[in-house]
Motif scaffolding. Structure first.
Motif, PDB file in Angstrom:
ATOM      1  N   HIS A  75       4.045  60.398 -26.458  1.00 44.36           N
ATOM      2  CA  HIS A  75       3.223  61.522 -26.014  1.00 44.36           C
ATOM      3  C   HIS A  75       1.753  61.267 -26.315  1.00 44.36           C
ATOM      4  N   GLU A  76       1.294  60.052 -26.139  1.00 40.79           N
ATOM      5  CA  GLU A  76      -0.103  59.695 -26.415  1.00 40.79           C
ATOM      6  C   GLU A  76      -0.738  59.117 -25.144  1.00 40.79           C
ATOM      7  N   PRO A  77      -1.045  59.971 -24.173  1.00 41.79           N
ATOM      8  CA  PRO A  77      -1.602  59.458 -22.909  1.00 41.79           C
ATOM      9  C   PRO A  77      -2.955  58.777 -23.080  1.00 41.79           C
ATOM     10  N   ALA A  78      -3.761  59.236 -24.038  1.00 41.27           N
ATOM     11  CA  ALA A  78      -5.062  58.600 -24.241  1.00 41.27           C
ATOM     12  C   ALA A  78      -4.894  57.147 -24.673  1.00 41.27           C
ATOM     13  N   GLU A  79      -3.970  56.897 -25.592  1.00 41.46           N
ATOM     14  CA  GLU A  79      -3.730  55.517 -26.029  1.00 41.46           C
ATOM     15  C   GLU A  79      -3.136  54.693 -24.888  1.00 41.46           C
ATOM     16  N   ALA A  80      -2.243  55.305 -24.110  1.00 44.03           N
ATOM     17  CA  ALA A  80      -1.674  54.590 -22.960  1.00 44.03           C
ATOM     18  C   ALA A  80      -2.769  54.208 -21.969  1.00 44.03           C
ATOM     19  N   ALA A  81      -3.716  55.119 -21.742  1.00 46.08           N
ATOM     20  CA  ALA A  81      -4.811  54.807 -20.825  1.00 46.08           C
ATOM     21  C   ALA A  81      -5.678  53.677 -21.359  1.00 46.08           C
TER      22      ALA A  81
ATOM     23  N   ALA B 265      -2.125  59.905 -16.191  1.00 44.15           N
ATOM     24  CA  ALA B 265      -2.982  61.039 -15.839  1.00 44.15           C
ATOM     25  C   ALA B 265      -2.191  62.345 -15.812  1.00 44.15           C
ATOM     26  N   PHE B 266      -0.973  62.310 -15.272  1.00 41.76           N
ATOM     27  CA  PHE B 266      -0.174  63.526 -15.215  1.00 41.76           C
ATOM     28  C   PHE B 266       0.227  63.986 -16.617  1.00 41.76           C
ATOM     29  N   ALA B 267       0.520  63.008 -17.504  1.00 37.31           N
ATOM     30  CA  ALA B 267       0.852  63.371 -18.882  1.00 37.31           C
ATOM     31  C   ALA B 267      -0.341  63.965 -19.598  1.00 37.31           C
TER      32      ALA B 267
ATOM     33  N   GLY C 241      -2.432  65.932 -18.205  1.00 37.22           N
ATOM     34  CA  GLY C 241      -2.768  67.180 -17.546  1.00 37.22           C
ATOM     35  C   GLY C 241      -3.772  67.037 -16.434  1.00 37.22           C
ATOM     36  N   GLN C 242      -4.009  65.836 -15.932  1.00 33.14           N
ATOM     37  CA  GLN C 242      -4.979  65.603 -14.872  1.00 33.14           C
ATOM     38  C   GLN C 242      -4.237  65.385 -13.552  1.00 33.14           C
ATOM     39  N   ALA C 243      -3.822  66.476 -12.940  1.00 27.69           N
ATOM     40  CA  ALA C 243      -2.994  66.389 -11.737  1.00 27.69           C
ATOM     41  C   ALA C 243      -3.751  65.764 -10.572  1.00 27.69           C
ATOM     42  N   ASP C 244      -5.032  66.137 -10.414  1.00 30.55           N
ATOM     43  CA  ASP C 244      -5.803  65.552  -9.311  1.00 30.55           C
ATOM     44  C   ASP C 244      -5.946  64.037  -9.503  1.00 30.55           C
ATOM     45  N   GLU C 245      -6.224  63.626 -10.724  1.00 34.70           N
ATOM     46  CA  GLU C 245      -6.347  62.192 -11.005  1.00 34.70           C
ATOM     47  C   GLU C 245      -5.027  61.485 -10.729  1.00 34.70           C
TER      48      GLU C 245
ATOM     49  N   ARG D  59      -2.677  62.339  -8.596  1.00 30.76           N
ATOM     50  CA  ARG D  59      -2.436  62.216  -7.164  1.00 30.76           C
ATOM     51  C   ARG D  59      -3.370  61.189  -6.521  1.00 30.76           C
ATOM     52  N   ALA D  60      -4.563  61.044  -7.073  1.00 27.18           N
ATOM     53  CA  ALA D  60      -5.472  60.014  -6.561  1.00 27.18           C
ATOM     54  C   ALA D  60      -4.900  58.623  -6.812  1.00 27.18           C
ATOM     55  N   TRP D  61      -4.339  58.432  -7.990  1.00 27.78           N
ATOM     56  CA  TRP D  61      -3.712  57.138  -8.275  1.00 27.78           C
ATOM     57  C   TRP D  61      -2.478  56.922  -7.404  1.00 27.78           C
ATOM     58  N   MET D  62      -1.756  57.999  -7.100  1.00 28.24           N
ATOM     59  CA  MET D  62      -0.591  57.871  -6.226  1.00 28.24           C
ATOM     60  C   MET D  62      -1.024  57.431  -4.827  1.00 28.24           C
TER      61      MET D  62
END
Length: 512
Positions: free
Chosen positions: A346-352, A375-377, A379-383, A385-388
């Motif tokens: 649950h560490e999206p910042a470290e994953a990024a 990005a979804f983890a 909470g950045q839904a727009d980001e 979907r942009a990556w998708m």
């Protein structure tokens, strides 16, 4: 002749000088047919030498005249040899230029002129007929060459090619076998035999041929080792799902031999680890994966590492991922694995932080999918979907294509294994048949909601982690529930507003 005359003059001069220096001219007398000649000794010696010279000269002249017919015959034969050699040379050049009619004409000329090298004439005649499209004549010429030991190997090769041109593979294979049995260095015959074994999926016979080629020094030791590695993996793949326990035991032996020969060969290591894990030998399987990861990380190795323990908690799995990544920390696959580990924790910042450097230039669909999940983890839904959207047009990764939609690595057909053996033995690189054929592979992009409501609060990380395993990540195989996160304070709700109009995420925003 000139040298003899000069030698004679020097000899006469030397005798005259010797008598003159002695100071005693001496006397010489000759009587012949009533004639008497008196002279000094020096003059007598000179006369004798002159007579001897003329006698020798007359003798040599007689011999030269007697040899004149033989010399003429030799000159004529030499001229024929030169003409025959020229005809052979121009004939082989015409054959190399695929000029069949000219090659056949020159072969006929050479057969009339050349007597010392009939093998070359027969070979030219056979090749000329073959190029001209006269296969019966070519076959007859090659069959005639079989009667001469020095021409037998070339005859078998010509007959093999003629049979292949006629579509008679059995006859071609028979000539290849005969040539390989006769010649120790017949690489073309070995190549024909090994290709036949690979095409038929006869891995044991192919292994024997590779070993015999190594003994005869037809192939290099490194190529032979690569070929054996791939052939042993192919043998294991063919027996892995056999219901007979003895056959599965053979598969384990083949896979272990493949992994031992080349610890960095991902197909052999993955097969060995999968078979060992199915037999409960997870420790040995883990050791094989660790050795392979140090040499050549591959996504299939990471998934095999994940599958070694299907009942662990996310924290324990993340720890195992970190341990594997540390074996080769600078490799790209290790960075991707550490990003997956951070998502499990649950560490999206470290994953990024781990994945962002890989997404800077031209990211693949796999990297785009990973960035979307990160990005979804967060909470950045727009980001997300942009990556998708970016990942939909991004290129696929060749190594990731080795995984079929069910996640089974290297599910190759016998034809694919045959190509892999040929390619890996020569170049040391894997092929990717599923990518080449554009077949379905393990999904690189997660499944995110196609539309959302702007006024609706974004999902919190714990809500995202509660999604199904297919959305949470490819390295999460749907094991036990994730560990609960510490509770967060309640979020204040925004004041009520008129419900906005719903729109798709892909619809453009109105410029203000």
């Amino acid at each position: 002749m000139i040298r003899t005359f000069l030698l004679f003059v020097l000899l006469v001069g030397a005798v005259a000088v010797a008598f003159a220096l002695a100071g005693e001219p001496g006397r010489a007398s000759v009587e012949w047919l009533g004639w008497r000649a008196d002279t000094t000794a020096a003059a007598g010696v000179c006369a004798i030498l002159v007579l001897a010279f003329f006698a020798v000269t007359l003798w040599r002249l007689g011999l030269w005249l007697a040899e004149a017919p033989r010399r003429a015959a030799r000159r004529k034969a030499e001229a024929r040899r030169r003409q025959g050699a020229d005809a052979l040379t121009r004939g082989f050049l015409a054959a190399a230029a695929a000029d069949g009619s000219e090659a056949r004409r020159l072969a006929q000329v050479a057969s009339d002129l050349v007597e010392e090298t009939p093998a070359l004439v027969r070979l030219l005649a056979a090749q000329a007929a073959e190029i001209a499209g006269d296969r019966p004549a070519a076959k007859a010429a090659y069959n005639a060459m079989l009667g001469f030991p020095e021409m037998r190997l070339a005859a078998h090769r010509g007959l093999m090619q003629t049979a292949l041109a006629q579509g008679d593979r059995a006859d071609a294979l028979a000539h290849a076998k005969a040539a390989y049995a006769e010649a120790k260095t017949g690489r073309w015959a070995w190549r024909a035999l090994i290709e036949d074994r690979l095409e038929n999926g006869d891995w044991p016979a192919a292994l024997e041929l590779v070993q015999s080629a190594l003994t005869r020094k037809i192939v290099s030791p490194i190529s032979a080792e690569r070929a054996r590695t791939a052939l042993l993996a192919a043998s294991a793949a063919g027996l892995e799902t056999d219901p007979d326990p003895r056959r599965r035991s053979e598969a384990e032996g083949f896979a272990l031999q493949s992994a031992k020969l080349n610890p960095g060969f991902a197909p052999g290591v993955v097969l060995a680890a999968r078979i060992l894990a199915a037999s409960g030998k997870t420790g040995r399987a883990a050791l094989l994966i660790e050795q392979a990861w140090k040499l050549a990380p591959h996504p299939a190795l990471a998934l095999a590492w994940r599958d070694l323990n299907g009942g662990e908690t996310p924290k324990a799995r993340a720890a195992r991922f970190e341990a594997l990544a540390q074996l080769n920390p600078e490799h790209r696959e290790s960075r991707l694995l550490r990003a997956e580990r951070a998502l499990l924790l649950h560490e999206p910042a470290e994953a990024a932080a781990f994945a962002a450097p890989l997404a800077e230039a031209q990211p693949s669909a796999r990297v785009c999918g990973l960035m979307a999940r990160i990005a979804f983890a967060a909470g950045q839904a727009d980001e997300a979907r942009a990556w998708m959207a970016r990942g939909a047009a991004a290129p696929a990764e060749a190594d990731w294509s080795d995984l079929d939609p069910q996640g089974r690595a290297f599910a190759y057909t016998p034809t694919d294994w045959a190509r892999l053996v040929s390619a890996f033995s020569e170049t040391g690189e894997l092929i990717h048949p599923r990518l080449e054929r554009r077949e379905r592979m393990l999904s690189e992009l997660p499944e995110l909601p196609p539309a959302y409501e702007p006024a609706t609060p974004l999902l919190a990380p714990e809500d995202y982690l509660a999604l199904d395993a297919g959305d949470a990540g490819l390295f999460d195989d749907g094991g036990p529930d994730l560990e609960p996160l510490p509770p967060e304070p309640p979020r204040p709700r925004p004041p009520a507003k008129p419900a906005p109009r719903r729109r798709l995420a892909s619809s453009p925003r109105t410029a203000k």
